[in-house]
Design an enzyme around this catalytic site. Structure first.
Site, PDB file in Angstrom:
ATOM      1  N   HIS A 144       0.771  -1.419  -0.083  1.00  0.00           N
ATOM      2  CA  HIS A 144      -0.333  -0.043  -0.304  1.00  0.00           C
ATOM      3  C   HIS A 144       0.701   1.419  -0.169  1.00  0.00           C
ATOM      4  O   HIS A 144       0.701   2.301  -0.069  1.00  0.00           O
ATOM      5  CB  HIS A 144      -1.037  -0.312   1.155  1.00  0.00           C
ATOM      6  CG  HIS A 144      -2.018   0.541   1.491  1.00  0.00           C
ATOM      7  ND1 HIS A 144      -2.313   0.880  -0.492  1.00  0.00           N
ATOM      8  CD2 HIS A 144      -3.371   1.093   1.960  1.00  0.00           C
ATOM      9  CE1 HIS A 144      -3.649   1.768  -0.414  1.00  0.00           C
ATOM     10  NE2 HIS A 144      -3.869   1.707   0.843  1.00  0.00           N
ATOM     11  N   ASP A 175      -2.883   1.693  -5.052  1.00  0.00           N
ATOM     12  CA  ASP A 175      -3.831   2.710  -4.472  1.00  0.00           C
ATOM     13  C   ASP A 175      -4.650   0.757  -4.555  1.00  0.00           C
ATOM     14  O   ASP A 175      -4.237   0.711  -4.951  1.00  0.00           O
ATOM     15  CB  ASP A 175      -4.270   3.568  -5.039  1.00  0.00           C
ATOM     16  CG  ASP A 175      -4.361   3.539  -6.292  1.00  0.00           C
ATOM     17  OD1 ASP A 175      -5.230   2.896  -6.999  1.00  0.00           O
ATOM     18  OD2 ASP A 175      -3.543   5.080  -6.841  1.00  0.00           O
TER      19      ASP A 175
END
Length: 495
Positions: free
Chosen positions: A465, A469
């Site tokens: 992450h 995204d």
């Protein structure tokens, strides 16, 4: 007068013999401390003369310490898993010495010399350090033997790896001509599956392996057409026809009963388990983003059913994994950030040109993740061929370092064991991984709102992450799912 003469002659003869005896004895005595090669002199009084007997000397060759050199990949130690020799055994070149295991692969070390094993430096399960001797070999007398340390070599640097570095199991069997052909084409014999007797590697195996690497098409192997039996003169009556025996029942797998000792036991982490500790510890630093979905594989199940017989006719088992892997590669072309890596400081992203897609395997040695190289250049059938090769090597513990390194993206087929959803852990330096659940037959609504039988599989994704995204992961998953739900659409993008 005659008596005096005879007595004088006898006296002189005894004096001469005594002198010669003294000289012979002194010659032997002076020669005893000197162990140089010279004939010993032995005096025989009956003959009153010296005779020379040549004695042979057993000369031993130099003792060469057989050292473990740098394996590469930053590995500084290995575990000795098994010795194939003991002290006093005579070995020849290419004979197996021992099997060692690093946190990357198991490797069988073979001898470079003809000689006798004089000393083993490690016990089984002991840790051997790079640069330390494994064994001492007393080589045969002759020209001075050069002390070589290239017991195990890095695949990128090894020119004779296919003769001196062999993967776990019996040593690679091939004739000198086949070895020469492999060396000329820079092929490691450890990566070639032999089809000859006792898995001996044949010339055809090298040519087929080379054709797979270069994309060349070899003429098909001639097959023998099945001839129908000649018609019988008269149809036998049903009473005279022999009764067909029922097919033998398939034996159930034998499951060994667990033995309960009632005692605690402690053992050090070694080999692949030790590597897992390092990898998972590094993975804890990555913030994981999870995404899950389900895929309707009904059309893919039908397509595989149609192609399965054709693939098996070519000697290759066709599973669903080649389709999953190829669909992932097609999706990575649209989302290259999922096929990237990030440096430790998280300052730079490296986009990988090759799609080296790994497949997590559960083996007797633990969790291994070999990868199929350059999936973007391979067809579904070529991926199946490569998976068959890796699964064969993995089942026997023969996967090499080249197969276990260089991955850029990973799929875990946990559904082959059981389960639907999972939480896969990213393998650094990769940035994404997918876990595939088992295929279930479930009721679903079709486009006409009718309840139909569907083959459904769940998929679980994890992404880094820090650079990926949620929207990117979801779009990639949707594209991958579309390729599998409509496998004919993959034809448009296949190369």
């Amino acid at each position: 007068m005659a008596a005096v003469t005879r007595g004088s002659f006898t006296f002189m003869r005894r004096l001469l013999l005594a002198h010669r005896y003294k000289r012979c004895c002194s010659r032997v005595q002076t020669g005893r401390p000197d162990y140089t090669r010279r004939p010993h002199t032995l005096f025989i009084p009956q003959l009153c003369s010296s005779r020379f007997f040549h004695t042979s000397y057993v000369t031993s060759g130099p003792i060469v310490p057989f050292k473990l050199s740098d394996i590469g990949e930053g590995i500084m130690e290995v575990t000795v898993k098994e010795w194939y020799v003991k002290e006093g055994d005579k070995v020849s070149q290419f004979d197996s010495i021992c099997e060692v295991q690093s946190d990357k692969a198991s490797v069988t070390i073979t001898s470079r010399y003809d000689g006798v094993i004089k000393k083993l430096y490690y016990e089984v399960d002991a840790t051997a350090l790079v640069g330390s001797p494994l064994v001492d070999i007393e080589t045969e007398p002759g020209p001075e033997v050069a002390h070589e340390e290239d017991v195990v070599e890095t695949p990128a640097m090894s020119n004779d790896e296919h003769t001196h570095q062999e993967i776990k199991g019996h040593k690679t069997q091939a004739t000198p001509a086949v070895r020469r052909l492999a060396m000329e084409n820079n092929i490691k014999l450890s990566e070639v599956v032999g089809t000859g007797r006792d898995e001996r590697i044949l010339k055809e195996d090298i040519l087929n392996f080379l054709a797979k690497q270069t994309g060349a098409i070899l003429p098909p192997t001639p097959f023998h057409e099945i001839q129908p039996p000649p018609p019988a003169a008269s149809a036998p009556s049903s009473a005279s026809m022999p009764k067909m025996k029922p097919p033998p029942s398939v034996p159930l797998p034998v499951i060994s009963r667990p033995v309960f000792t009632g005692k605690d036991s402690t053992e050090p982490l070694k080999g692949f388990h030790k590597a897992m500790v390092k990898t998972m510890t590094a993975a804890l630093k990555i913030p994981h983003f999870g995404y899950k979905d389900e895929v309707d594989l009904t059309r893919l199940v039908q397509l595989r059913k149609e192609l399965k017989g054709l693939s098996e006719g070519r000697g290759v088992k066709l599973s669903y994994m080649p389709f999953f892997i190829k669909a992932a590669s097609l999706g990575l072309l649209h989302f290259p950030i999922l096929n990237a890596s990030v440096d430790e400081a998280v300052q730079n992203i490296t986009y990988k040109a090759s799609h080296n897609i790994g497949l997590a395997m559960d083996t007797s040695q633990g969790l291994l993740v070999p990868n199929v190289k350059n999936v973007q250049l391979l067809s579904v059938f070529e991926i199946a061929v490569e998976l068959n090769r890796m699964q064969t090597l993995g089942a026997t513990g023969q996967l090499g370092t080249a197969d276990l390194t260089g991955g850029t993206f990973t799929l875990s087929n946990i559904g082959s064991i059981g389960g639907t959803y999972a939480k896969p852990v990213i393998l650094p330096p990769e940035v994404a991984i997918g876990a595939l659940g088992k295929i279930q037959v479930l009721p679903r609504f079709n486009s006409r709102d009718e309840v139909v039988k569907a083959h459904v599989m769940n998929v679980s994704w994890s992404a880094d992450h820090r650079i990926i995204d949620g929207a990117t992961m979801a779009r990639f998953s949707n594209l991958w799912r579309d390729y599998l739900e409509n496998p004919a659409s993959m034809v448009l993008d296949l190369k």
